[in-house]
Design an enzyme around this catalytic site. Structure first.
Site, PDB file in Angstrom:
ATOM      1  N   ARG A  53       0.866  -1.174   0.000  1.00 51.97           N
ATOM      2  CA  ARG A  53       0.000   0.000   0.000  1.00 51.97           C
ATOM      3  C   ARG A  53       0.903   1.224   0.000  1.00 51.97           C
ATOM      4  O   ARG A  53       1.738   1.375   0.896  1.00 51.97           O
ATOM      5  CB  ARG A  53      -0.942   0.034   1.205  1.00 51.97           C
ATOM      6  CG  ARG A  53      -2.091   1.015   0.999  1.00 51.97           C
ATOM      7  CD  ARG A  53      -3.064   1.029   2.155  1.00 51.97           C
ATOM      8  NE  ARG A  53      -3.779  -0.220   2.324  1.00 51.97           N
ATOM      9  CZ  ARG A  53      -4.738  -0.407   3.236  1.00 51.97           C
ATOM     10  NH1 ARG A  53      -5.077   0.582   4.045  1.00 51.97           N
ATOM     11  NH2 ARG A  53      -5.346  -1.564   3.342  1.00 51.97           N
ATOM     12  N   SER A 151      -8.169   0.521   0.164  1.00 47.82           N
ATOM     13  CA  SER A 151      -9.189   0.627   1.203  1.00 47.82           C
ATOM     14  C   SER A 151      -9.611   2.076   1.429  1.00 47.82           C
ATOM     15  O   SER A 151     -10.176   2.705   0.546  1.00 47.82           O
ATOM     16  CB  SER A 151      -8.687  -0.023   2.493  1.00 47.82           C
ATOM     17  OG  SER A 151      -9.710  -0.114   3.441  1.00 47.82           O
ATOM     18  N   ASP A 311     -16.458   1.532   4.018  1.00 49.15           N
ATOM     19  CA  ASP A 311     -15.295   2.215   3.474  1.00 49.15           C
ATOM     20  C   ASP A 311     -15.236   1.919   1.974  1.00 49.15           C
ATOM     21  O   ASP A 311     -16.033   1.125   1.462  1.00 49.15           O
ATOM     22  CB  ASP A 311     -14.022   1.830   4.218  1.00 49.15           C
ATOM     23  CG  ASP A 311     -13.678   0.362   4.137  1.00 49.15           C
ATOM     24  OD1 ASP A 311     -14.545  -0.432   3.753  1.00 49.15           O
ATOM     25  OD2 ASP A 311     -12.531  -0.005   4.453  1.00 49.15           O
ATOM     26  N   ASP A 315     -15.150  -3.385   2.970  1.00 52.43           N
ATOM     27  CA  ASP A 315     -14.847  -4.478   3.901  1.00 52.43           C
ATOM     28  C   ASP A 315     -15.053  -4.059   5.362  1.00 52.43           C
ATOM     29  O   ASP A 315     -14.911  -4.873   6.265  1.00 52.43           O
ATOM     30  CB  ASP A 315     -13.438  -5.047   3.678  1.00 52.43           C
ATOM     31  CG  ASP A 315     -12.321  -4.065   3.979  1.00 52.43           C
ATOM     32  OD1 ASP A 315     -12.608  -2.873   4.180  1.00 52.43           O
ATOM     33  OD2 ASP A 315     -11.152  -4.498   3.992  1.00 52.43           O
ATOM     34  N   ARG A 316     -15.405  -2.791   5.587  1.00 48.57           N
ATOM     35  CA  ARG A 316     -15.655  -2.341   6.953  1.00 48.57           C
ATOM     36  C   ARG A 316     -17.002  -1.614   7.020  1.00 48.57           C
ATOM     37  O   ARG A 316     -17.529  -1.184   6.009  1.00 48.57           O
ATOM     38  CB  ARG A 316     -14.528  -1.423   7.434  1.00 48.57           C
ATOM     39  CG  ARG A 316     -13.168  -2.104   7.363  1.00 48.57           C
ATOM     40  CD  ARG A 316     -12.124  -1.384   8.178  1.00 48.57           C
ATOM     41  NE  ARG A 316     -11.914  -0.026   7.736  1.00 48.57           N
ATOM     42  CZ  ARG A 316     -11.291   0.911   8.446  1.00 48.57           C
ATOM     43  NH1 ARG A 316     -10.851   0.617   9.657  1.00 48.57           N
ATOM     44  NH2 ARG A 316     -11.113   2.121   7.975  1.00 48.57           N
ATOM     45  N   THR A 387      -3.020  -8.215  15.861  1.00 47.73           N
ATOM     46  CA  THR A 387      -3.829  -7.207  15.169  1.00 47.73           C
ATOM     47  C   THR A 387      -3.938  -7.521  13.682  1.00 47.73           C
ATOM     48  O   THR A 387      -2.970  -7.864  13.031  1.00 47.73           O
ATOM     49  CB  THR A 387      -3.183  -5.828  15.344  1.00 47.73           C
ATOM     50  OG1 THR A 387      -2.965  -5.598  16.728  1.00 47.73           O
ATOM     51  CG2 THR A 387      -4.083  -4.749  14.796  1.00 47.73           C
ATOM     52  N   GLU A 411     -12.490  -6.633  14.836  1.00 45.39           N
ATOM     53  CA  GLU A 411     -11.402  -5.773  15.292  1.00 45.39           C
ATOM     54  C   GLU A 411     -11.964  -4.373  15.521  1.00 45.39           C
ATOM     55  O   GLU A 411     -12.947  -3.984  14.889  1.00 45.39           O
ATOM     56  CB  GLU A 411     -10.259  -5.731  14.283  1.00 45.39           C
ATOM     57  CG  GLU A 411     -10.601  -5.122  12.941  1.00 45.39           C
ATOM     58  CD  GLU A 411      -9.421  -5.112  11.979  1.00 45.39           C
ATOM     59  OE1 GLU A 411      -8.333  -5.584  12.354  1.00 45.39           O
ATOM     60  OE2 GLU A 411      -9.603  -4.630  10.847  1.00 45.39           O
TER      61      GLU A 411
END
Length: 597
Positions: A53, A151, A311, A315-316, A387, A411
């Site tokens: 990224r 993302s 987002d 995915d969120r 994480t 998470e």
């Protein structure tokens, strides 16, 4: 120009066939901007468990056609070592892309490189949510997957996320293996620059489009997560939805239809994909009401009390609810995790076939331990992981392979995995399940806020305080954490207290130290490439400081558990103040505080 830089410049011009990016490098050479050239050409993007990224632009340190060719070539070579020729020819790879600049071309490039090597390729013909790639890996039994997305990063960034045959994001040793293979295959193969684009690329009989089938099969499996398909038809609620200029609209609409839920109210200025992100330069719905201002305005205009937001790669999930006093409440990831966890366990208890010994919930180690508390009281298992959903997804697959059932994982960064269909965070399924939860609560005249309060009254208040500071200099971050590990210039000594709060245990997942273990060795995997220290306090509070793998942030996560909301908040605020003054020292290190606008 130094010889090393001169060699790198020549290497760039020798390998790169993209005229626009070569022109940018030539301009810098002509202007003798050697410092900028060094940043672009003397270091490479680091391939890790998050894949790649970075900012798009010329040079080996940025995302561009050449560096993605190098990445795809390395990934192919690594895959050829891990899987047989027959497996790659029959199972192969799935590739998806979001609506960002260059995502489609990066996906097409990867598809053509794999297909030329005789690999079976499933390339989505249009934008898709990241969960579709994770889903496809398991549904089709594939070797690996790639999603081209950054993302929620700003528009100038892009990314390259890799999934393995277990349907989860890669974890060690695959990240290291892929990184080494990339470095061994830096010189572009002649054929790699021949990049047919969609739809011409489907003329290769090894490449097909899975979009229509995945739409059907994903939704078919998602439907099994609903517990009230008939009752949902009766709901008169209005849900407002925004993808924040991302890919989510089509897919969240399909999910709502699958659950027999009401049609969504859209946010006109944000409902269509737009790589410019014109209304939200930082399109991260985790930041709360500031990013979701337009969605709240649309909800107000239509008499809707709930905003759901994905987002940009869907995915969120973020959730905002209108309160009785007319204000709007943005729920944190930990609060949503508590609500999802309660719902998952409630439905599990209702089905009458409770097998607590073989049933699990998971969360990351920096998330609220509310699931641990619920699991202990209700008689099922809980585990935490490092994480990132790569760890939860991989652990979930291990448990599934052992005949266990994973009800839910989350998470704190608004990532939720409801059920076992997708072993990654999934904002599409989360939106439908959350809308169903809200619909069910509405029948009892309950709001999400009321239900969250009930959860805390039942299982104890789990109050969290999470935020971050920004630092663009790695050397400063390293110095800060070094001083924590050598507190008060005491070699090897960590702090023993923060203000009046005594520290009873310390876990350092950078060095592998854990004072709570008999052998002082941490049980979770260690990563020397990032910083992560957790402090455990006599009062029961937990505080973790860690660096981000994808952003210039030094994050902190804290939690206090007790019977009173007010006392938990008050004590946690005091603890955070001590942490900032004694460990972060923003004035000393020049750190930038998180903006709340």
């Amino acid at each position: 120009m130094e010889p090393k830089l001169s060699e790198a410049v020549e290497q760039w011009f020798s390998w790169n066939k993209d005229e626009s990016s070569s022109a940018e490098i030539k301009s810098l050479v002509d202007d003798k901007k050697y410092e900028e050239l060094e940043k672009l050409l003397l270091s490479r993007m680091e391939f890790g468990t998050a894949g790649l990224r970075a900012k798009m632009g010329p040079g080996f340190s940025q995302m561009n056609t050449l560096t993605i060719i190098q990445t795809a070539q390395g990934l192919l070579k690594y895959a050829q070592k891990q899987f047989t020729t027959e497996e790659l020819a029959t199972k192969g790879i799935v590739i998806g892309f979001d609506a960002r600049y260059n995502s489609k071309s990066y996906a097409s490039l990867t598809a053509s490189i794999f297909a030329r090597a005789g690999c079976r390729v499933r390339l989505f013909s249009n934008i898709c949510p990241t969960p579709y790639v994770a889903f496809s890996c398991r549904f089709y039994g594939l070797c690996l997957g790639v999603m081209c997305t950054a993302s929620h990063n700003p528009k100038q960034d892009n990314g390259y996320k890799v999934y393995w045959n277990n349907g989860a994001q890669i974890i060690p040793p695959h990240d290291r293996g892929i990184s080494e293979a990339i470095c061994e295959n830096l010189e572009p193969w002649e054929s790699s620059w021949d990049i047919p684009l969609i739809p011409d690329i489907y003329e290769n009989n090894l490449i097909s489009d899975p979009m229509a089938e995945v739409d059907i099969e994903y939704m078919k499996l998602l439907k099994t997560s609903s517990t009230r398909l008939e009752k949902n038809k009766e709901s008169k609620l209005k849900f407002t939805y925004t993808p924040v200029h991302g890919v989510g609209t089509k897919f969240v609409k399909l999910a709502m239809e699958t659950f027999n839920l009401p049609e969504l109210i859209e946010v006109p200025l944000q409902c269509n994909p737009d790589p410019e992100f014109p209304t939200s330069p930082f399109p991260n719905p985790e930041e709360g009401k500031g990013v979701l201002k337009l969605a709240i305005e649309a909800a107000e205009a239509e008499g809707s009390n709930h905003v759901l937001a994905s987002d940009p790669d869907a995915d969120r999930l973020a959730v905002v609810e209108k309160q009785a006093d007319g204000s709007w409440r943005a729920f944190s990831g930990n609060e949503l995790g508590a609500i999802f966890g309660w719902w998952a366990v409630s439905n599990w208890k209702k089905n009458g076939s409770q097998d607590g010994e073989n049933t699990y919930m998971l969360c990351s180690t920096v998330s609220s331990v509310i699931l641990k508390t619920i699991a202990a009281k209700e008689g099922l298992n809980f585990e935490d992981t490092l994480t990132g959903f790569k760890w939860m997804g991989s652990r979930a697959k291990e448990l599934i392979d052992q005949g266990k059932r994973v009800l839910f994982a989350f998470e704190e960064a608004i990532g939720f995995m409801f059920g076992q269909n997708v072993l990654d965070k999934d904002g599409v399924s989360a939106a439908a399940v959350m809308a169903e939860i809200i619909t069910s609560l509405d029948e009892e005249n309950f709001s999400l806020s009321h239900q969250l309060e009930n959860i805390y009254k039942t299982y104890g208040y789990h109050v969290t305080n999470n935020s971050y500071y920004i630092c663009h200099e790695k050397s400063i971050i390293n110095k800060m954490f070094s001083e924590i590990r050598n507190y008060d210039k005491n070699p090897g000594a960590y702090p023993q207290a923060l203000g009046r709060f005594k520290i009873s245990g310390i876990r350092d997942l950078t060095t592998g130290y854990d004072s709570r273990e008999e052998d002082k060795a941490a049980k979770l995997p260690v990563s020397k490439s990032s910083h992560m220290i957790t402090f455990y306090f006599d009062c029961g509070a937990v505080l973790t400081m860690r660096t981000s793998g994808t952003e210039p942030k030094i994050k902190y996560y804290s939690e206090m558990i007790g019977s009173s909301l007010e006392s938990c908040k008050s004590e946690l605020d005091e603890l955070i103040e001590h942490m900032v003054n004694n460990l972060y020292k923003p004035e000393v290190y020049g750190l930038i505080a998180r903006s709340l606008n």
